[in-house]
Every structure is written in C-alpha cells, then in structure tokens.
Write a protein that holds these residues in place. Structure first.
Motif, PDB file in Angstrom:
ATOM      1  N   GLU A   5       0.829  -1.208   0.000  1.00 47.47           N
ATOM      2  CA  GLU A   5       0.000   0.000   0.000  1.00 47.47           C
ATOM      3  C   GLU A   5       0.862   1.255   0.000  1.00 47.47           C
ATOM      4  O   GLU A   5       0.530   2.251  -0.661  1.00 47.47           O
ATOM      5  N   LEU A   6       1.969   1.219   0.728  1.00 49.00           N
ATOM      6  CA  LEU A   6       2.885   2.356   0.708  1.00 49.00           C
ATOM      7  C   LEU A   6       3.433   2.581  -0.700  1.00 49.00           C
ATOM      8  O   LEU A   6       3.507   3.721  -1.187  1.00 49.00           O
ATOM      9  N   LYS A   7       3.813   1.487  -1.359  1.00 49.42           N
ATOM     10  CA  LYS A   7       4.332   1.601  -2.732  1.00 49.42           C
ATOM     11  C   LYS A   7       3.259   2.138  -3.673  1.00 49.42           C
ATOM     12  O   LYS A   7       3.545   2.928  -4.581  1.00 49.42           O
ATOM     13  N   GLU A  42      -7.882   4.884   6.886  1.00 45.37           N
ATOM     14  CA  GLU A  42      -7.046   4.554   8.035  1.00 45.37           C
ATOM     15  C   GLU A  42      -6.328   5.798   8.567  1.00 45.37           C
ATOM     16  O   GLU A  42      -6.160   5.955   9.775  1.00 45.37           O
ATOM     17  N   CYS A  43      -5.929   6.683   7.658  1.00 45.42           N
ATOM     18  CA  CYS A  43      -5.230   7.910   8.064  1.00 45.42           C
ATOM     19  C   CYS A  43      -6.198   8.977   8.582  1.00 45.42           C
ATOM     20  O   CYS A  43      -5.788   9.902   9.290  1.00 45.42           O
ATOM     21  N   GLY A  44      -7.452   8.880   8.178  1.00 49.50           N
ATOM     22  CA  GLY A  44      -8.436   9.865   8.599  1.00 49.50           C
ATOM     23  C   GLY A  44      -8.326  11.185   7.862  1.00 49.50           C
ATOM     24  O   GLY A  44      -8.767  12.226   8.359  1.00 49.50           O
ATOM     25  N   THR A  45      -7.750  11.155   6.651  1.00 49.23           N
ATOM     26  CA  THR A  45      -7.614  12.385   5.863  1.00 49.23           C
ATOM     27  C   THR A  45      -7.452  12.041   4.392  1.00 49.23           C
ATOM     28  O   THR A  45      -7.077  10.907   4.049  1.00 49.23           O
ATOM     29  N   ASP A  59      -1.584  18.303   0.740  1.00 49.18           N
ATOM     30  CA  ASP A  59      -0.456  18.510   1.652  1.00 49.18           C
ATOM     31  C   ASP A  59      -0.273  17.297   2.565  1.00 49.18           C
ATOM     32  O   ASP A  59       0.855  16.879   2.855  1.00 49.18           O
ATOM     33  N   ALA A  60      -1.396  16.730   3.006  1.00 48.21           N
ATOM     34  CA  ALA A  60      -1.322  15.516   3.824  1.00 48.21           C
ATOM     35  C   ALA A  60      -0.724  14.366   3.018  1.00 48.21           C
ATOM     36  O   ALA A  60       0.038  13.543   3.540  1.00 48.21           O
ATOM     37  N   GLY A  61      -1.074  14.308   1.730  1.00 50.66           N
ATOM     38  CA  GLY A  61      -0.524  13.277   0.866  1.00 50.66           C
ATOM     39  C   GLY A  61       0.985  13.385   0.722  1.00 50.66           C
ATOM     40  O   GLY A  61       1.705  12.383   0.717  1.00 50.66           O
ATOM     41  N   LYS A  62       1.479  14.624   0.625  1.00 50.80           N
ATOM     42  CA  LYS A  62       2.930  14.827   0.521  1.00 50.80           C
ATOM     43  C   LYS A  62       3.640  14.351   1.789  1.00 50.80           C
ATOM     44  O   LYS A  62       4.709  13.737   1.725  1.00 50.80           O
ATOM     45  N   LEU A  63       3.036  14.635   2.944  1.00 53.74           N
ATOM     46  CA  LEU A  63       3.611  14.151   4.203  1.00 53.74           C
ATOM     47  C   LEU A  63       3.616  12.633   4.250  1.00 53.74           C
ATOM     48  O   LEU A  63       4.583  12.007   4.710  1.00 53.74           O
ATOM     49  N   PHE A  64       2.528  12.031   3.756  1.00 56.24           N
ATOM     50  CA  PHE A  64       2.433  10.570   3.777  1.00 56.24           C
ATOM     51  C   PHE A  64       3.488   9.953   2.854  1.00 56.24           C
ATOM     52  O   PHE A  64       4.103   8.942   3.205  1.00 56.24           O
ATOM     53  N   PHE A  67       6.759   9.881   4.560  1.00 58.02           N
ATOM     54  CA  PHE A  67       6.737   8.783   5.531  1.00 58.02           C
ATOM     55  C   PHE A  67       6.908   7.433   4.838  1.00 58.02           C
ATOM     56  O   PHE A  67       7.686   6.574   5.277  1.00 58.02           O
ATOM     57  N   ALA A  68       6.162   7.229   3.733  1.00 64.21           N
ATOM     58  CA  ALA A  68       6.204   5.944   3.032  1.00 64.21           C
ATOM     59  C   ALA A  68       7.590   5.664   2.469  1.00 64.21           C
ATOM     60  O   ALA A  68       8.100   4.525   2.556  1.00 64.21           O
ATOM     61  N   MET A  69       8.208   6.682   1.891  1.00 63.09           N
ATOM     62  CA  MET A  69       9.546   6.492   1.322  1.00 63.09           C
ATOM     63  C   MET A  69      10.566   6.177   2.413  1.00 63.09           C
ATOM     64  O   MET A  69      11.470   5.363   2.218  1.00 63.09           O
ATOM     65  N   LYS A  70      10.412   6.810   3.562  1.00 64.80           N
ATOM     66  CA  LYS A  70      11.312   6.518   4.685  1.00 64.80           C
ATOM     67  C   LYS A  70      11.130   5.080   5.161  1.00 64.80           C
ATOM     68  O   LYS A  70      12.112   4.368   5.415  1.00 64.80           O
ATOM     69  N   CYS A  71       9.869   4.647   5.271  1.00 68.47           N
ATOM     70  CA  CYS A  71       9.589   3.272   5.707  1.00 68.47           C
ATOM     71  C   CYS A  71      10.184   2.246   4.748  1.00 68.47           C
ATOM     72  O   CYS A  71      10.822   1.268   5.160  1.00 68.47           O
TER      73      CYS A  71
END
Length: 301
Positions: A5-7, A42-45, A59-64, A67-71
């Motif tokens: 899902e992150l990918k 799941e994220c609520g946004t 903007d929330a998507g950019k933050l996610f 996060f996803a790339m770091k994970c």
C-alpha cells in the motif's frame, strides 16, 4: 497498512494518474482507487484530490509520501542486513528526461549493471526542469540535468557533455529557410518554448536585454513536447542540440542558430553532496560514484 500500500501511494504520487500507476503495480485502476480509499480511511484524511479527470496530491498526501519512502528505505536496509550476501544490492532511483534515457543513461546503466548486477534501477521520466527538484526532495537518488553555470548548492554535479541551444524547424514546413540573426528570428518567427527551466531563464534574460518582443506560438513542458509541437509546423522549438542528435529526431528537422547569448547546456548527473540513510544506501552511493568515475572521470562542476 502494508508495504504494498505504501508503494501504491508513492506510485500514484509520481504519476497523478490512476491507470498509469495501477499498471506499474499490476492492479486495475478500480482496485487502486479502493486501495487509496482504504489508506485514506485509516489515516483519517484525504491524500489525493480526485475527480473524473484530474488527480492532485494534498499537503497531507505529501507528508504521507515522505513517511512511506522513509519506511520503504528502512525496510530495504533491514533486508540487506538480514542478507548473507556481501554484494551491493538495492534500488537506485533515477530521474531522467526521455532524451537522457537514449543519450546519457545507456553508458552509465551498462557499466553499473555489469559491475553491480544486484543494484536495480527505478527510472522516472519527466520534464528536464524537474530533475534538480527531484533530487532535492528525495524522490530520486540521482538525476540527469542541465547544470547551472554556478552549480547547485548542496548537490554534486558531474559534467558529461555540452550541447548548444538551437531552434528546430520541421523539414518541409514554413520555417526551414528562415534567415537573419537570432534576434531577427525571435522577433518574426513563432516560437515553441519551455515553460520553465534553464533554457527559459536564459531566453527571458536575453530578450529583456535586447528589448525584443518574441512571437510565442506555444509553451510546454519537456523537450519531447516541444519537438512534437515543432513537428506540427506551428513554429520553431528551442531545445538543446543533443535532442536532435539522438533518437526519433535525428532526421526530419533543420537547426537554426540560437546565438551565443543563450550559450551551451552543460549536461550531467546530479546527486546530493551529503549522503543520508543507512550503510547499504552509502554502499550504493559508493557504487554510483565508482561508475561515474569509470565512465566520465567524475568531473564535478
């Protein structure tokens, strides 16, 4: 949520197109849409604003995505630590224009794949104007770009070649036999220009210094889009000469001199000066540096 899902979110953020993103991860567009909805719930946004025609990241998507790339990066590091193999392995994310893919990248990719076969490439194509930003925002590890004369703060720039800027006219069109100085051409012939990037900055500065009023037929993103417009015969396109020396535009066009004022493109690879990440990422960077040295002598500008 899981790594797949992150990918998926990252891929949609890259393409902003459900069908193309879905094809990359072997899902149907409808299945990808449901997956994105589950992650958003799941994220609520909302991570993406979307309708029947457009997809935009919030903007929330950019933050996610950060996060996803770091994970996923940490996951790669963990898998490498668990591996018994001593070979350098992992993914190298590359940003390049279509022109770069058939002119600059082949030599680099050939040498890298022979010496480091366990390093896999993830290549994102796009407007050359977006190459520098892709490295700065960590969506790519390395990119092919036009290198500004004064370099780029925080980035290593490895020069590969130079190419003058030229005006390209389609053979058989109305602008093949244009004569006069670059100033005469610019003020009398319809132009197809890049919207952004180094070539546009130089062009705008030049016409301002000469008090020239250009005739602009179209503005677009990417050299391939400029050449497509030029092929229609609606004007002449401002592109680096290297675009006409390789690939599908090798014949069928006539070059007009764009003048010394617009100068040369210094083209090469860019990557961050400071390496971040774990040991495996540092090993991949060392492999990249080794390949660049072998291919080009690692000429930093």
């Amino acid at each position: 949520m899981d790594f797949f899902e992150l990918k998926a979110v990252i891929e949609l953020a890259k393409t902003l197109h459900f069908a193309r993103a879905a094809a990359k991860i072997n899902l149907s567009p409808s299945a990808l849409s449901r997956l994105i909805s589950r992650v958003e719930e799941e994220c609520g946004t909302l991570l993406f604003d979307r309708d029947n025609r457009d997809v935009q990241i919030t903007d929330a998507g950019k933050l996610f995505v950060t996060f996803a790339m770091k994970c996923l990066g940490e996951y790669d590091e963990l898998m490498h630590a668990f591996s018994a193999s001593e070979s350098i392995s992992g993914t190298l994310r590359v940003y390049a224009s279509v022109t770069a893919c058939y002119s600059i990248l082949p030599k680099f990719v050939k040498h890298l794949s022979i010496k480091y076969p366990a390093i896999h490439l993830s290549v994102q194509t796009g407007d050359p104007a977006g190459a520098i930003e892709s490295v700065k925002n960590d969506s790519a590890d390395i990119a092919v770009a036009a290198i500004p004369d004064d370099g780029i703060y925080g980035l290593d720039c490895i020069s590969v070649c130079q190419s003058p800027l030229v005006f390209a006219a389609v053979n058989g069109g109305a602008y093949v036999d244009v004569e006069g100085s670059p100033q005469d051409i610019v003020s009398s012939v319809p132009l197809i220009l890049p919207k952004t990037g180094l070539a546009r900055k130089r062009f705008d500065a030049w016409i301002q210094s000469r008090n020239v009023k250009p005739v602009i037929a179209a503005e677009t993103e990417g050299n391939e889009a400029i050449m497509a417009m030029a092929q229609l015969g609606i004007g002449i396109g401002l592109v680096p000469e290297i675009v006409l020396q390789n690939g599908p535009y090798r014949s069928g066009f006539t070059c007009h001199n764009a003048g010394n004022a617009l100068g040369f493109y210094n083209i090469g690879f860019i990557q961050k000066t400071k390496i971040t990440g774990g040991e495996n990422k540092k090993k991949i960077r060392a492999a990249v540096d080794d390949t660049l040295t072998e291919c080009y002598g690692m000429r930093n500008d």
